[in-house]
Write an enzyme that holds these catalytic residues in place. Structure first.
Site: not given
Ligand code: GLN
Length: 504
Positions: A81, A156, A180
């Protein structure tokens, strides 16, 4: 073995083929590079493909030929990532403000991949600074779900999940601040594990919210996740929150589950606040969730309903704590130290900073910086940030009370299957609700795993089931996850991803 066959192999299988000399790392790596060339124009899982991948693979092959005993995953390709720093590849965290930035060091997890001989294939797409649940907030355009290219791959870390589910990598690293790793895994039919907070080093992971962030594996099987976790996990003196204890082998924990161990007498708590109609779940998600529980019960697990009343406030607390920490973490992108600088002729340093942030940050990042700065401001600190921290304590207590009664907690991994691209991107609140079931684990620091639970009958798209365990009990999740995975695969007649439509 043909390239088409090679890309469908799990990392565990590739490890065996490499060790026996049946396949070389160059062949395995080339097969994945070819697959990327064939399908990534559609999927867009990668932001950067590693031009040195074949050289790395060749070096591993030479060491093997020379008779060296290599670690289990040596020669196996892996996707990374883009939130993770890599000394030889750009690391943008999905943002224009870091376009082209090549860090001066590797994240600890990346260094560990290299030390174990894994072959980095490239960097995967993500929502900008890991803010989002769909990968649509990437400054470099969205990733598409391999099951249906008109749908989101989750976020994400949609790039990592799409890469493994489109067979563009057998393994990937993700990061999970509020879901994410797990939510993208769920909506792409992959496996995603968020380790115990402090179980995997965050050194060199571009911080979103430091009290919530964890790095972890995204794979096609639970065993592969355990193998990768064994490589990246363990104490790192460079991360002050890293747990110093020794950990058991997570691959061995998964193998125990594959042998059918771990289910008899296992007490599985179903969180009543996160498992019912009327709580925002798609009916087919609940149906597959309940079928998985029934399978566990048939093998001797005990299904117990547990209440976690404070979980209802998890999203509200998270969306104060996360922006607060993010606003502080992102202050370092000031046009001086990293990446983009927008010149303002005759302007002051503040003018340059403002113009750089205006151009370099996308709307979701700006929204959260403003929210977080506001929540932390003197007059509002107690009302917002202080209250959110109190809720966080209540959520931790709900976990403690639940784990006094049960061994693991189960919820659906996400409220719905993959939604259409564009359908929520302009509605932040709708986007935030996708993390309904994943956020509590981050707030409490407990580990959580998502494994495929089948296809929702209404849209034939993947559903995930999540298990959570007490802190440091990550091994339990590998055993339970692998045991359920093998029961489900018997029902399906093979892995769920075998049902995914062919691409390319
Ligand atoms: N979707 C969540 C957010 O927007 C989680 C993001 C993540 O785990 N990096 O913060």
């Amino acid at each position: 073995m043909s390239a088409a066959e090679l890309v469908t192999k799990t990392a565990a299988e590739l490890s065996g083929l490499l060790a026996s000399g049946e396949v070389s790392s160059v062949e395995a790596t080339q097969a994945h590079l070819d697959r990327i060339a064939a399908v990534d124009g559609d999927v867009h899982a990668y932001l950067h493909v590693n031009s040195a991948a074949l050289d790395t693979a060749r070096a591993i092959d030479e060491r093997r030929t020379a008779g060296e005993t290599l670690p289990a995953l040596a020669g196996v390709p892996v996707a990374i990532k883009d939130v993770l720093c890599t000394i030889d590849m750009p690391s943008t965290s999905g943002s224009k403000i870091l376009e082209g930035w090549v860090p001066p060091y590797d994240a600890t997890v990346v260094a560990r991949l290299r030390a174990s001989g894994l072959v980095p294939l490239g960097k995967t797409n993500m929502d900008e600074f890991a803010m989002g649940s769909s990968t649509e907030h990437s400054a470099y355009g969205p990733t598409r779900n391999p099951w249906d290219l008109t749908r989101i791959p989750g976020g994400s870390g949609g790039g990592s999940a799409a890469a493994v589910s489109a067979f563009e990598a057998p393994l990937a690293l993700g990061s999970d601040t509020g879901g994410s790793i797990r939510q993208p895994a769920a909506v792409t039919g992959s496996v995603g594990m968020k380790p115990t907070y402090g179980g995997v080093s965050r050194y060199g992971a571009i911080a979103l919210a430091s009290s919530l962030d964890q790095v972890g594996p995204v794979t096609r099987t639970v065993l592969d996740a355990g193998l990768l976790h064994d490589v990246i996990g363990g104490h790192d003196p460079r991360d002050s929150t890293s747990i110093p204890d020794a950990w058991p082998s997570f691959a061995d924990a998964a193998r125990a589950g594959l042998r059918g161990e771990g289910l008899k007498g296992l007490r599985v708590g179903v969180v009543s606040e996160l498992s019912q109609e009327g709580q925002g779940f798609q009916p087919g998600v609940l149906q597959r969730f309940r079928e998985s529980l029934a399978l566990l019960e048939a093998q001797g697990a005990e299904i117990v309903e547990v209440s976690a009343p404070s979980f209802e406030y998890a999203i509200a607390a998270y969306y104060l704590i996360l922006p607060a920490e993010a606003s502080s973490n992102l202050a370092k992108f000031d046009s001086v130290r990293f990446g983009l600088r927008v010149d303002v002729p005759g302007g002051t340093v503040e003018d340059v900073m403002a113009a750089t942030r205006e151009q370099g940050f996308g709307p979701e990042v700006k929204r959260r910086i403003i929210l977080g700065t506001y929540a932390l401001s003197a007059g509002y600190y107690d009302a917002y940030y202080g209250s959110a921290q109190k809720v966080r304590t209540l959520i931790q207590r709900d976990f403690d009370a639940a784990f006094a009664k049960v061994d693991v907690l189960a919820t659906p991994s996400a409220p719905t299957t993959a939604f259409p691209l564009g359908s929520k991107v302009d509605d932040p609140l709708a986007m935030y609700l996708n993390d309904l079931t994943t956020i509590p684990a981050n707030l409490a620091g407990v580990p959580g795993i998502s494994i495929p639970a089948g296809l929702a009958p209404e849209d034939d798209l993947p559903v995930g089931i999540q298990f959570m365990a007490p802190v440091r009990e990550d091994a339990r999740l590998y055993t339970v996850g692998a045991a359920l995975e093998s029961l489900l695969e018997q029902e399906w007649g093979g892995p769920l991803l075998a049902k995914a439509p062919a691409l390319g």
